[in-house]
Design a protein around this motif. Sequence first.
Motif, PDB file in Angstrom:
ATOM      1  N   ASP A  96       0.645  -1.288   0.156  1.00  0.00           N
ATOM      2  CA  ASP A  96       0.031   0.024  -0.183  1.00  0.00           C
ATOM      3  C   ASP A  96       0.446   1.607   0.102  1.00  0.00           C
ATOM      4  O   ASP A  96       0.402   2.568   0.325  1.00  0.00           O
ATOM      5  N   ILE A  97       1.919   1.066   0.004  1.00  0.00           N
ATOM      6  CA  ILE A  97       2.883   1.847   0.291  1.00  0.00           C
ATOM      7  C   ILE A  97       4.286   1.573  -0.057  1.00  0.00           C
ATOM      8  O   ILE A  97       4.869   0.580  -0.329  1.00  0.00           O
ATOM      9  N   THR A  98       4.857   2.668  -1.552  1.00  0.00           N
ATOM     10  CA  THR A  98       6.025   2.584  -2.105  1.00  0.00           C
ATOM     11  C   THR A  98       7.315   3.318  -0.848  1.00  0.00           C
ATOM     12  O   THR A  98       7.131   4.203  -1.006  1.00  0.00           O
ATOM     13  N   ASP A 124       7.652  -5.026   7.904  1.00  0.00           N
ATOM     14  CA  ASP A 124       6.397  -4.307   7.578  1.00  0.00           C
ATOM     15  C   ASP A 124       5.421  -4.760   6.736  1.00  0.00           C
ATOM     16  O   ASP A 124       4.407  -5.605   6.911  1.00  0.00           O
ATOM     17  N   GLY A 125       5.806  -5.769   5.586  1.00  0.00           N
ATOM     18  CA  GLY A 125       5.149  -6.436   4.844  1.00  0.00           C
ATOM     19  C   GLY A 125       4.377  -5.841   4.309  1.00  0.00           C
ATOM     20  O   GLY A 125       3.097  -6.698   2.614  1.00  0.00           O
ATOM     21  N   GLY A 227       6.454   6.974   0.243  1.00  0.00           N
ATOM     22  CA  GLY A 227       5.176   7.216  -0.328  1.00  0.00           C
ATOM     23  C   GLY A 227       5.019   8.835  -1.095  1.00  0.00           C
ATOM     24  O   GLY A 227       5.576   9.330  -1.430  1.00  0.00           O
ATOM     25  N   THR A 228       4.846  10.002   0.503  1.00  0.00           N
ATOM     26  CA  THR A 228       4.755  11.374  -0.322  1.00  0.00           C
ATOM     27  C   THR A 228       5.706  11.673   0.601  1.00  0.00           C
ATOM     28  O   THR A 228       6.101  13.200   0.227  1.00  0.00           O
ATOM     29  N   GLU A 229       7.264  11.904   0.952  1.00  0.00           N
ATOM     30  CA  GLU A 229       7.705  12.389   1.872  1.00  0.00           C
ATOM     31  C   GLU A 229       8.973  11.873   1.118  1.00  0.00           C
ATOM     32  O   GLU A 229       9.590  10.781   0.547  1.00  0.00           O
ATOM     33  N   MET A 230       9.974  12.994   1.324  1.00  0.00           N
ATOM     34  CA  MET A 230      11.397  12.794   0.724  1.00  0.00           C
ATOM     35  C   MET A 230      12.421  12.253   1.652  1.00  0.00           C
ATOM     36  O   MET A 230      12.727  13.270   2.667  1.00  0.00           O
ATOM     37  N   LEU A 231      13.201  11.574   1.971  1.00  0.00           N
ATOM     38  CA  LEU A 231      14.395  11.213   2.904  1.00  0.00           C
ATOM     39  C   LEU A 231      16.141  10.902   2.023  1.00  0.00           C
ATOM     40  O   LEU A 231      15.949  10.547   1.567  1.00  0.00           O
ATOM     41  N   ARG A 232      16.550  12.608   2.288  1.00  0.00           N
ATOM     42  CA  ARG A 232      17.231  12.895   2.244  1.00  0.00           C
ATOM     43  C   ARG A 232      18.451  12.084   2.616  1.00  0.00           C
ATOM     44  O   ARG A 232      19.305  12.692   4.005  1.00  0.00           O
ATOM     45  N   GLY A 233      19.079  10.553   2.502  1.00  0.00           N
ATOM     46  CA  GLY A 233      20.305  10.458   3.413  1.00  0.00           C
ATOM     47  C   GLY A 233      19.609   9.012   4.210  1.00  0.00           C
ATOM     48  O   GLY A 233      18.734   8.539   4.400  1.00  0.00           O
ATOM     49  N   ASP A 245       4.188   5.037   8.400  1.00  0.00           N
ATOM     50  CA  ASP A 245       3.125   4.823   9.799  1.00  0.00           C
ATOM     51  C   ASP A 245       2.429   6.203   9.506  1.00  0.00           C
ATOM     52  O   ASP A 245       1.585   6.873   9.301  1.00  0.00           O
ATOM     53  N   GLY A 246       2.989   7.837   9.306  1.00  0.00           N
ATOM     54  CA  GLY A 246       2.823   8.443   8.929  1.00  0.00           C
ATOM     55  C   GLY A 246       2.162   8.649   7.861  1.00  0.00           C
ATOM     56  O   GLY A 246       0.923   9.317   8.085  1.00  0.00           O
TER      57      GLY A 246
END
Length: 252
Positions: A96-98, A124-125, A227-233, A245-246
């Motif tokens: 449900d999330i990428t 998570d699975g 998902g909609t979030e960018m994680l830089r690092g 989860d958020g």
Amino acid sequence: MILRHVAPALLGLSLITGPVLALDLSALSDDEKAEFGAQVREYLLENPEVIIEAINILEQRNAVAEAEADKQLVAANQEELFNDGYSWVGGNPDGDITLVEFMDYRCGYCRRAVPEVASLLESDGNIRLVIKELPILGEASIMSSRFAVATKQVAGDDAYKQVHDALLEFSGEPNEVTLRRISDGLGLDSDAIIVAMDSDDVTAEINQTRELARKMNISGTPSFVLGTEMLRGFLPADQMQQIADGVRADKS
């Protein structure tokens, strides 16, 4: 604002002490400006915590603005990020999330991220994983990525994953001899893969990912989109899980 902390009596001026401070410095004489500056300096030297407080507020505002800008980048490029038609897809393909990972085989933090990403996917699975080849650390990185992409195009997704994992553990210098050794050890068609490394199709795939990284303002690896979030690092699995989860909570 800092000036609101300066007593009007000390400034010798009539200041507005409500939510907005109105002060026309152009109306002051040169002597008044000099006195005003000296009094402000004196106040700041006596209360340096005000400067730290202002810096912290500025950093918080900048972080919020950057996070919002990153969300807009993800929204504007989501088809290329999540469904480009060529990047390797793993994890739970129906999740449900990428999670999208931009990586470089010569990047130490990319190697550190391997067990963290694996732990996240296992615990998570319900996360779909997309790997994007972004060689940015020199010729060794480019050769490794060309080998991995060529393997995928010649031998398919399962072979790509085997080579991908092998390259992340490989500590030597990538060249035709060492890369052949990897593919031979996996029972792959080394000749076909080596020839394909210099093909236009391999070049096009790597260049498309580079262009996407440019549009996403990605300049380092690993970089993630969750998902909609960018994680830089690099982030440990538990922190990525909290973000996932958020994202799910925001979708519900």
